[in-house]
Design an enzyme around this catalytic site. Sequence first.
Site, PDB file in Angstrom:
ATOM      1  N   HIS A 180       0.861  -1.184   0.000  1.00 40.14           N
ATOM      2  CA  HIS A 180       0.000   0.000   0.000  1.00 40.14           C
ATOM      3  C   HIS A 180       0.900   1.237   0.000  1.00 40.14           C
ATOM      4  O   HIS A 180       2.140   1.104   0.020  1.00 40.14           O
ATOM      5  CB  HIS A 180      -0.955  -0.036   1.207  1.00 40.14           C
ATOM      6  CG  HIS A 180      -0.266  -0.304   2.506  1.00 40.14           C
ATOM      7  ND1 HIS A 180       0.613   0.592   3.067  1.00 40.14           N
ATOM      8  CD2 HIS A 180      -0.299  -1.366   3.344  1.00 40.14           C
ATOM      9  CE1 HIS A 180       1.076   0.103   4.201  1.00 40.14           C
ATOM     10  NE2 HIS A 180       0.545  -1.090   4.390  1.00 40.14           N
TER      11      HIS A 180
ATOM     12  N   HIS B 275       3.980   1.192   2.208  1.00 40.86           N
ATOM     13  CA  HIS B 275       5.143   0.470   1.684  1.00 40.86           C
ATOM     14  C   HIS B 275       5.837   1.300   0.598  1.00 40.86           C
ATOM     15  O   HIS B 275       7.071   1.306   0.511  1.00 40.86           O
ATOM     16  CB  HIS B 275       4.722  -0.863   1.056  1.00 40.86           C
ATOM     17  CG  HIS B 275       4.222  -1.878   2.026  1.00 40.86           C
ATOM     18  ND1 HIS B 275       2.905  -2.265   2.083  1.00 40.86           N
ATOM     19  CD2 HIS B 275       4.861  -2.592   2.985  1.00 40.86           C
ATOM     20  CE1 HIS B 275       2.757  -3.182   3.018  1.00 40.86           C
ATOM     21  NE2 HIS B 275       3.924  -3.393   3.591  1.00 40.86           N
TER      22      HIS B 275
ATOM     23  N   GLN C 260       8.052  -4.563  16.696  1.00 41.75           N
ATOM     24  CA  GLN C 260       8.888  -5.290  15.734  1.00 41.75           C
ATOM     25  C   GLN C 260      10.224  -4.567  15.543  1.00 41.75           C
ATOM     26  O   GLN C 260      11.294  -5.182  15.564  1.00 41.75           O
ATOM     27  CB  GLN C 260       8.133  -5.404  14.402  1.00 41.75           C
ATOM     28  CG  GLN C 260       8.984  -5.890  13.246  1.00 41.75           C
ATOM     29  CD  GLN C 260       8.168  -6.199  12.011  1.00 41.75           C
ATOM     30  OE1 GLN C 260       7.479  -7.197  11.965  1.00 41.75           O
ATOM     31  NE2 GLN C 260       8.244  -5.368  10.989  1.00 41.75           N
TER      32      GLN C 260
HETATM   33  O1  PAF Z   1       6.537  -6.101   8.815  1.00 42.33           O
HETATM   34  C1  PAF Z   1       6.403  -7.056   8.018  1.00 42.33           C
HETATM   35  O2  PAF Z   1       5.782  -6.952   6.949  1.00 42.33           O
HETATM   36  C2  PAF Z   1       7.026  -8.402   8.362  1.00 42.33           C
HETATM   37  O3  PAF Z   1       6.931  -8.674   9.722  1.00 42.33           O
HETATM   38  C3  PAF Z   1       8.468  -8.552   7.855  1.00 42.33           C
HETATM   39  C4  PAF Z   1       9.408  -7.570   8.553  1.00 42.33           C
HETATM   40  C5  PAF Z   1       8.520  -8.362   6.364  1.00 42.33           C
HETATM   41  C6  PAF Z   1       8.982  -9.967   8.178  1.00 42.33           C
HETATM   42  O4  PAF Z   1       8.211 -10.949   7.552  1.00 42.33           O
END
Ligand code: PAF
Length: 278
Positions: A31, A34, A153
């Site tokens: 989207h 990204h 994350q």
């Molecule tokens: O944030 C994401 O889309 C995922 O967790 C990643 C970092 C691509 C790992 O699969």
Amino acid sequence: MWTATTKQDLRSKLPGLPRPVILVPTMGALHPGHASLIELARKRAGENGTVIVSIFVNPIQFDRPSDLEKYPRCLDADLTVCRKNGADGVFIPEDGEMYFTDRSVTVIESSLSKHLCGATRPGHFDGVCTVVLKLFNLTRCDAAVFGEKDFQQLAIIRRMLRDLDLGTEIIPHPTVRENDGLAMSSRNGRLTPEQRVSAPRIRQALTIAAEKSSVDDILSTARNFIEESPFAKIDYLSLVDAETLAPADDLSSKRVLACAVFYGEVRLIDHITIKPRA
Ligand code: PAF
């Protein structure tokens, strides 16, 4: 723009790639959020560097099989986003390419992942760390771009870098939002029209609550505001220390108010930083 679908194919491209090599790891369903990550990677790589986007729906980070099954897959549209925003190459490993069926080594993060999303998604962050480390190794990237939306994350990946002495630079990108404040996510497209209208309440709740001056007030304001929507079911709502991600009971240093909210089967996350109070 080249594509590689096997590790071997990717490895064969690496020797000639101009540095720096900047990776944008994704699970596809790209989207505009990204698109901004890829654009930032392009800027950081400069005209002569290399931007690689990886698109891989990583099965080992899904704790709910239905979520993995329903994860949107739209490769043609994704490749267009990559091309338009300046990617030089896209790594799209096929199913079965990334993991041996008898794999026995996993990266385990045992502190930051005990909280927030990690508390209700067992194994999720171990799956993320494992795939991210593999992608760093496979692409030999100098730096990688991650969205701040997934702040837990990001914190866990930084901890992995620190603890495993990885030399990859992490480039964070601020959360990209829709006009009504909803954080962009590949999951937003699975909301019903009614849920979609209500979902911006998450951001509003966090913003209003962040102005309050006590922990109790912050938490109850956010909870009440979100729960006014008949569609929203809070998975967690926590005020945590920005470094350790452990629950905080005062505002003496930088805190993060974070939540995950279910709209039907769709789980949305968001967070806001809260500055220390004198
Ligand atoms: O944030 C994401 O889309 C995922 O967790 C990643 C970092 C691509 C790992 O699969």
